[in-house]
Scaffold this motif. Sequence first.
Motif, PDB file in Angstrom:
ATOM      1  N   ILE A  79       0.862  -1.186   0.000  1.00 11.94           N
ATOM      2  CA  ILE A  79       0.000   0.000   0.000  1.00 11.94           C
ATOM      3  C   ILE A  79       0.893   1.229   0.000  1.00 11.94           C
ATOM      4  O   ILE A  79       2.101   1.143   0.218  1.00 11.94           O
ATOM      5  CB  ILE A  79      -1.013   0.012   1.161  1.00 11.94           C
ATOM      6  CG1 ILE A  79      -0.344  -0.232   2.508  1.00 11.94           C
ATOM      7  CG2 ILE A  79      -2.093  -1.035   0.915  1.00 11.94           C
ATOM      8  CD1 ILE A  79      -1.335  -0.286   3.663  1.00 11.94           C
ATOM      9  N   TYR A  80       0.294   2.396  -0.249  1.00 15.81           N
ATOM     10  CA  TYR A  80       1.075   3.600  -0.487  1.00 15.81           C
ATOM     11  C   TYR A  80       1.166   4.485   0.762  1.00 15.81           C
ATOM     12  O   TYR A  80       0.220   4.610   1.530  1.00 15.81           O
ATOM     13  CB  TYR A  80       0.432   4.434  -1.598  1.00 15.81           C
ATOM     14  CG  TYR A  80       0.647   3.941  -3.004  1.00 15.81           C
ATOM     15  CD1 TYR A  80       1.268   2.728  -3.277  1.00 15.81           C
ATOM     16  CD2 TYR A  80       0.217   4.697  -4.087  1.00 15.81           C
ATOM     17  CE1 TYR A  80       1.455   2.286  -4.570  1.00 15.81           C
ATOM     18  CE2 TYR A  80       0.393   4.273  -5.395  1.00 15.81           C
ATOM     19  CZ  TYR A  80       1.010   3.056  -5.629  1.00 15.81           C
ATOM     20  OH  TYR A  80       1.185   2.628  -6.923  1.00 15.81           O
ATOM     21  N   TRP A  81       2.320   5.119   0.897  1.00 14.54           N
ATOM     22  CA  TRP A  81       2.456   6.222   1.829  1.00 14.54           C
ATOM     23  C   TRP A  81       1.743   7.442   1.231  1.00 14.54           C
ATOM     24  O   TRP A  81       1.594   7.551   0.016  1.00 14.54           O
ATOM     25  CB  TRP A  81       3.931   6.563   2.052  1.00 14.54           C
ATOM     26  CG  TRP A  81       4.763   5.421   2.551  1.00 14.54           C
ATOM     27  CD1 TRP A  81       5.560   4.596   1.806  1.00 14.54           C
ATOM     28  CD2 TRP A  81       4.874   4.966   3.905  1.00 14.54           C
ATOM     29  NE1 TRP A  81       6.163   3.657   2.604  1.00 14.54           N
ATOM     30  CE2 TRP A  81       5.766   3.860   3.916  1.00 14.54           C
ATOM     31  CE3 TRP A  81       4.319   5.388   5.116  1.00 14.54           C
ATOM     32  CZ2 TRP A  81       6.110   3.179   5.070  1.00 14.54           C
ATOM     33  CZ3 TRP A  81       4.664   4.714   6.278  1.00 14.54           C
ATOM     34  CH2 TRP A  81       5.549   3.620   6.253  1.00 14.54           C
ATOM     35  N   HIS A  82       1.338   8.363   2.090  1.00 11.16           N
ATOM     36  CA  HIS A  82       0.667   9.573   1.591  1.00 11.16           C
ATOM     37  C   HIS A  82       1.622  10.426   0.771  1.00 11.16           C
ATOM     38  O   HIS A  82       1.228  11.010  -0.238  1.00 11.16           O
ATOM     39  CB  HIS A  82       0.108  10.387   2.766  1.00 11.16           C
ATOM     40  CG  HIS A  82      -0.777  11.520   2.356  1.00 11.16           C
ATOM     41  ND1 HIS A  82      -1.380  12.372   3.255  1.00 11.16           N
ATOM     42  CD2 HIS A  82      -1.183  11.953   1.144  1.00 11.16           C
ATOM     43  CE1 HIS A  82      -2.093  13.263   2.623  1.00 11.16           C
ATOM     44  NE2 HIS A  82      -1.996  13.033   1.330  1.00 11.16           N
ATOM     45  N   GLY A  83       2.892  10.506   1.200  1.00 14.13           N
ATOM     46  CA  GLY A  83       3.805  11.386   0.484  1.00 14.13           C
ATOM     47  C   GLY A  83       5.238  10.922   0.537  1.00 14.13           C
ATOM     48  O   GLY A  83       5.606   9.981   1.254  1.00 14.13           O
TER      49      GLY A  83
END
Length: 598
Positions: A426-430
């Motif tokens: 999954i992705y980090w926000h930034g």
Amino acid sequence: MNTLKYFSLLTAFVTVTIFAGCGQQSEPAMTPEEFARHVSDVIVNGTEFHFEPAVQEFEQDGVFMVEFPAGEQGVYYARSVITVEGVEDYDFGSQFALTYPAGTIKVQLNGEAIYSESSNSAGHFDNIDYGLFEYEDRFSVDLEDGEHQLSIKFTPRNTDVPNRIYFNVVRSDNGLSHPAVEAQAPSTEEELAGYGYWWVGPVQERVEEMEFMNPLLSPKELVTAEFTSVNGESVRWDLPKKHLVKSLPGWLTYQNWHYSGGTFLDAMNNVSNEFSSLDYSDYINQHMDFLLNNIEDIEAMREDYGLIESPFGHYFRFSLLDDMGMQTVPYVNRLIAQDEVDTDSEEYKLASRVTDYIMNDASRMPDGTFARFTPDTMSVWADDLFMASIVLLKMHELTGEAKYMDEVVDQVIKFDKYLLDEFSNIYWHGYFSENGEHSSTKWGRANGWTMMAKTELLLAMPEDHPQKEEIQEIFTRHSEGLLAVQSEDGRWHQVLDDPSTYLETSATAMFVRAFATGVTEGWLDRATYDEAINKGWASLTRQINEEGDVVGIVRGTPIFFSDEEYANWGTRRSDPRGLGALLYAAISVERYLDGAGE
């Protein structure tokens, strides 16, 4: 909806209930068509296409403005009070930021000169991000807690127009407003406090400046002082003129130029095409025409009064992908629907201006990845993948030019490189280029924006596109990571990998939309994702309160620096940032259910 579709859905829900063993509600409260109607009607009934009167404020988006009126040559003075509280709590310094028109300026703080310059031309002032501005000058100031007397002396070169000075005390690390600092009027009396500053002028140059800038002068002494102007008339300290301005009614402002509006207008267009009983074309056209019919008047008002905040404010900021991408999609949809495209139309000019900016002028990392200036210089925000991609894909559909799709493909690959957590998929926000580190948190809606962008790209890509397999692999891997963190309720958490955080509606809608489309299109395995889609959809349809509002949609969210900050960031009923995703989800689930027996 056919019987086979309902039977398939019911069977999956019964299985989920038995497996969970918790007796929770598991059937959807509405069909996709009913849900789409309800959410669309929330938007329509919550929109007011008119303006209301408001008073111009001294502080706008953290910036303070001093205005000296047009008139005669001479010297003008202004006084304000800088209040500081808790400055020692922060590990960054303070800078005074300033932009002034052509002329000579002197700034004093507590009687000490902190700035003195002269210029033959107006200084640079530009709004480049949320709360972030480029000023003509920034310099360090040492501020302690308490009140500090601010005095400004200005001799304009041009008196044909009002002379406006913009200033603020900002953080030394990133230029955003310093949270410990405010500015206020010299008097805190209730009827005077909202004016921000007092001014006097034009006075003769020979008058001793300390009569105006002496920090020991009290409001009572200022109000009784009288001076001779350049033409021999008496002038006194006065309040700034407050202008009557237009504002948008309501606290959600569905009618504004905002990415959320562009998103739900595009979704409502798709709803109108998907469900024969629903037609929101009149509302969509009214929404677009509200901007086109009023934008010149709002622009003139902003110029006349030096406004930073106004209706359609992001249209004028025109810096972030947030400011332009999704907002333009409905106008491109209007062009696509025409038999022959009118290249002289306002819609085409808008679409060309926006896509040209995104392709050529948007801020980017050295390798071309879209980035922002906050919270650190050149930060990659997951949100921006969606904000730019959809309008480029629409422009590809309109023009047939490959460069638009190529840009989206390139961005999807680059965002995956910068934001993917390979452990969880999954992705980090930034991502911060300054230190090469990710932000603290895997925020739900940030992941949702990227999944929405990848879904739209895959739908638009031809089967023989040389990079479709790579994009599909990125989509599938991300889907697997999201599937692993879905809650038993069917929704996803605000912080995806922290089940102690609240269950959030808009991210859930985005993931349901992506999963349902993935199964329908054959990108995802039906047996693997059926339960997740059905649970997620059923839970979404129950996020409507007794008043008919959609609940659980998190507010607009910056990049924070801890899971706790995201967890404490609240929701707003029927927040427009999530309504478009709910409509996309309804359409995707309808199509998914249509294919349930295949």
